[in-house]
Design a protein around this motif. Sequence first.
Motif, PDB file in Angstrom:
ATOM      1  N   TRP A  15       0.821  -1.254  -0.131  1.00  0.00           N
ATOM      2  CA  TRP A  15       0.087  -0.362   0.501  1.00  0.00           C
ATOM      3  C   TRP A  15       1.520   1.320  -0.398  1.00  0.00           C
ATOM      4  O   TRP A  15       0.538   2.051   0.168  1.00  0.00           O
ATOM      5  CB  TRP A  15      -0.794  -0.316   1.139  1.00  0.00           C
ATOM      6  CG  TRP A  15      -2.401  -1.166   1.219  1.00  0.00           C
ATOM      7  CD1 TRP A  15      -2.351  -1.882   1.428  1.00  0.00           C
ATOM      8  CD2 TRP A  15      -3.040  -1.329   0.411  1.00  0.00           C
ATOM      9  NE1 TRP A  15      -2.949  -3.206   1.327  1.00  0.00           N
ATOM     10  CE2 TRP A  15      -3.982  -1.897   0.311  1.00  0.00           C
ATOM     11  CE3 TRP A  15      -4.089  -0.361  -0.444  1.00  0.00           C
ATOM     12  CZ2 TRP A  15      -5.292  -2.622   0.779  1.00  0.00           C
ATOM     13  CZ3 TRP A  15      -5.018  -0.302  -0.475  1.00  0.00           C
ATOM     14  CH2 TRP A  15      -5.550  -1.463  -0.460  1.00  0.00           C
ATOM     15  N   ASN A  16       2.367   0.889  -0.349  1.00  0.00           N
ATOM     16  CA  ASN A  16       3.184   2.083  -0.475  1.00  0.00           C
ATOM     17  C   ASN A  16       2.785   2.649  -0.960  1.00  0.00           C
ATOM     18  O   ASN A  16       2.646   2.653  -2.405  1.00  0.00           O
ATOM     19  CB  ASN A  16       4.668   1.805   0.181  1.00  0.00           C
ATOM     20  CG  ASN A  16       5.311   2.658   0.606  1.00  0.00           C
ATOM     21  OD1 ASN A  16       4.217   4.018   0.610  1.00  0.00           O
ATOM     22  ND2 ASN A  16       6.791   2.958   0.509  1.00  0.00           N
ATOM     23  N   HIS A  59       3.631   2.454  -6.402  1.00  0.00           N
ATOM     24  CA  HIS A  59       2.487   1.681  -7.187  1.00  0.00           C
ATOM     25  C   HIS A  59       3.391   2.745  -8.362  1.00  0.00           C
ATOM     26  O   HIS A  59       2.747   3.929  -9.571  1.00  0.00           O
ATOM     27  CB  HIS A  59       1.269   2.756  -6.483  1.00  0.00           C
ATOM     28  CG  HIS A  59       0.294   1.723  -6.162  1.00  0.00           C
ATOM     29  ND1 HIS A  59       0.033   0.778  -6.916  1.00  0.00           N
ATOM     30  CD2 HIS A  59       0.542   1.527  -4.257  1.00  0.00           C
ATOM     31  CE1 HIS A  59      -0.652  -0.165  -5.833  1.00  0.00           C
ATOM     32  NE2 HIS A  59      -0.517   0.341  -4.083  1.00  0.00           N
ATOM     33  N   GLY A  60       3.864   3.788  -7.677  1.00  0.00           N
ATOM     34  CA  GLY A  60       4.732   4.919  -8.878  1.00  0.00           C
ATOM     35  C   GLY A  60       3.729   6.411  -8.912  1.00  0.00           C
ATOM     36  O   GLY A  60       3.003   7.072 -10.108  1.00  0.00           O
ATOM     37  N   LEU A  61       2.529   6.772  -8.222  1.00  0.00           N
ATOM     38  CA  LEU A  61       1.239   7.649  -7.766  1.00  0.00           C
ATOM     39  C   LEU A  61       1.733   8.955  -7.306  1.00  0.00           C
ATOM     40  O   LEU A  61       2.719   8.664  -6.773  1.00  0.00           O
ATOM     41  CB  LEU A  61       0.010   7.651  -7.449  1.00  0.00           C
ATOM     42  CG  LEU A  61      -0.213   5.598  -8.556  1.00  0.00           C
ATOM     43  CD1 LEU A  61      -1.190   5.551  -7.323  1.00  0.00           C
ATOM     44  CD2 LEU A  61      -0.205   6.397  -9.913  1.00  0.00           C
ATOM     45  N   PRO A  62       2.013   9.966  -8.251  1.00  0.00           N
ATOM     46  CA  PRO A  62       2.288  11.167  -6.836  1.00  0.00           C
ATOM     47  C   PRO A  62       1.113  11.579  -6.638  1.00  0.00           C
ATOM     48  O   PRO A  62       0.283  10.781  -5.885  1.00  0.00           O
ATOM     49  CB  PRO A  62       1.455  12.132  -8.641  1.00  0.00           C
ATOM     50  CG  PRO A  62       0.465  11.651  -8.936  1.00  0.00           C
ATOM     51  CD  PRO A  62       0.692  10.429  -9.029  1.00  0.00           C
ATOM     52  N   PHE A  63       1.789  12.059  -4.966  1.00  0.00           N
ATOM     53  CA  PHE A  63       1.203  12.783  -4.165  1.00  0.00           C
ATOM     54  C   PHE A  63      -0.052  13.626  -3.516  1.00  0.00           C
ATOM     55  O   PHE A  63      -0.029  15.088  -3.528  1.00  0.00           O
ATOM     56  CB  PHE A  63       2.234  12.618  -2.507  1.00  0.00           C
ATOM     57  CG  PHE A  63       1.775  12.513  -1.006  1.00  0.00           C
ATOM     58  CD1 PHE A  63       1.382  11.372  -0.700  1.00  0.00           C
ATOM     59  CD2 PHE A  63       1.592  14.127  -0.516  1.00  0.00           C
ATOM     60  CE1 PHE A  63       0.806  11.801   0.411  1.00  0.00           C
ATOM     61  CE2 PHE A  63       1.493  13.756   0.737  1.00  0.00           C
ATOM     62  CZ  PHE A  63       1.034  12.659   1.448  1.00  0.00           C
ATOM     63  N   THR A  87      -3.894   8.511  -2.791  1.00  0.00           N
ATOM     64  CA  THR A  87      -3.338   7.476  -2.034  1.00  0.00           C
ATOM     65  C   THR A  87      -3.887   6.490  -1.354  1.00  0.00           C
ATOM     66  O   THR A  87      -5.395   6.773  -1.515  1.00  0.00           O
ATOM     67  CB  THR A  87      -2.970   8.339  -1.146  1.00  0.00           C
ATOM     68  OG1 THR A  87      -3.786   9.307  -0.773  1.00  0.00           O
ATOM     69  CG2 THR A  87      -1.977   9.541  -1.228  1.00  0.00           C
ATOM     70  N   PHE A  88      -3.700   5.719  -0.364  1.00  0.00           N
ATOM     71  CA  PHE A  88      -4.403   4.784  -0.755  1.00  0.00           C
ATOM     72  C   PHE A  88      -4.522   3.981   1.117  1.00  0.00           C
ATOM     73  O   PHE A  88      -3.151   4.000   1.365  1.00  0.00           O
ATOM     74  CB  PHE A  88      -4.358   3.312  -0.964  1.00  0.00           C
ATOM     75  CG  PHE A  88      -4.848   3.284  -2.790  1.00  0.00           C
ATOM     76  CD1 PHE A  88      -5.961   3.614  -3.466  1.00  0.00           C
ATOM     77  CD2 PHE A  88      -4.155   4.171  -3.556  1.00  0.00           C
ATOM     78  CE1 PHE A  88      -6.635   3.629  -4.021  1.00  0.00           C
ATOM     79  CE2 PHE A  88      -4.201   4.161  -5.137  1.00  0.00           C
ATOM     80  CZ  PHE A  88      -5.637   3.859  -4.914  1.00  0.00           C
TER      81      PHE A  88
END
Length: 557
Positions: free
Chosen positions: A3-4, A8-12, A17-18
């Motif tokens: 869940w970090n 995932h490489g997604l922006p904050f 965020t999950f």
Amino acid sequence: MSWNKNSHGLPFLPGFTFPDVTKSAFHRCQTLEYKNGFPVPRHPILGTGKDLVVAKQLIQPEMGDIVFESVTVPSKLTGEDQEEGFIPFFVALDKKVLRLYAYFKESVLFSPEEDYRVRPVVVYYYLEDDTMCIIEPRVQNSGLSQGTRIKRQRLPKAEGGLLYSWRDLNIAMDLEVYGVKYRIVQCDTFTQEFLEGEGIVLNSPEAMPVDPYIKRRENPQPSFTTPSEFDRMFKFLTLDRMVLRFFALWEDADSLQGKTRPVTIQYFLADDTVEIRMVHEPNSGRDPYPVLMRRQTLPKKIKLASATFPSCVLEISSQEVDEYYSPKDLQLGQRVKLLSRCFLLYDCDAFTKEYYEKNHPEIEMKTIKLPKKIDKRLDRKKEVPPYNGYGSLEDSLQNCLALVPKRPKKDVLKMLEKSNMVLRYSAKLVSQNPDNDGRCFVISYFPSNDMISVFENPTRNSGITSGKFLEKTRVRKPGSTVDNPQFYSPADFAIGATIRIFSHRFMLTDADLFVLTYLEANADNIPPETLESVRRKLNVDGTNDKAWAQMGTEDQT
């Protein structure tokens, strides 16, 4: 699945965020502990939420400093070199409270006589956790909601969201809490010594201002209305719950029996009212309603009623009454007529005598001795019917003493001290029937309630059902009467003696080792012959482990 957010490489950003739904702990791990009164830091292994903490890698110079650093271990200190033990602040400041005296002004609306009232309070500051509470002392019959004004908590200041501390307290200052301004005027000795010891210069104490309402009551303002003869409010406040109590006899000569009945006459000084209560004797057969006359003012002299108005329906008010009964009209030894009933006053309580000695010394309060009334029913001795043999003696006796029988009283202390004690004896049945030869029994005595139970050991091919022979019960000695029953006790169980239990005779042949220990501990209540017989038997047979292994186990339930 991780869940970090970095995995995932997604922006904050919001929506990217999950949260970790599997996480259930969010507290921080403890990194400080005390050993022998000294604080010892502990390197954290887990972080917030029990996440693993990555250990910091040391560089080569730091590792060298750690290896070659000289560590000095202090030896055992004695005398002046020994340091004082560490005391945490919550222990040092426990039960240490600062007490300051203050007041606040309460505005009074829509009153032409007063604008405000002064209400004193006490401010408590707990040094242990910097909490405060404000309590207003209760005043009897004040009519105000007094007591705890603010519960114990951290009080915020008026600006900035800061909290009050003991450094902000002083004498002759204003303490504003939740929109109410309290003026601190004084403090106690401990508070003064503590604040001065911390370097705070205290201001000069101020006097507590006088409440204008109380001052006005002490010095009433001039009025144009005609004042009453006395202040009813003052009389109520000073004489409330003060009652004169007289013991009298109601001479009911007009009744069919013409008897005198005991009553109590109570005179309430607060409002000059009188109440009469009946004193019911036991088994009198009268209804359980003791109030003969409810609390009211009793007229002594009534004006003559109008000739045209029927007096039977005329309600008596203060306009029709010339004089009411007062304490001067109630004297011991005199007959008083209250609402057409005649009462003879013969005694009073201690408070009534003290009141008359202080306020009416001219009246002599001398008690009248009445002839003692002899009740023939009390002289008659109660006869207990003979025991019918059902149940125990105590239960049968309770059926004769009360309509609803109660449980017999038990020695609770004895039951608690000897609840786990059991004295076991082996016995043989003494009978003329040859079939009973060889039957072995175990007699158990319970010192907690003096009960006896009998258990028969199984014998192979005997044809007799073994097991429980007698449940736990108290057994009377032969020849004892029902009026004075005597029960078996450990003093009667001597080795070789024959005891009779409900028409069965048993001869004691052996005893447990605990029996000897118990008898020696209570040797004052045990005959020497009984104790010597048990000693002789146990010394001859030794431990008797093999014999007791064949006795079986008793069902104590």
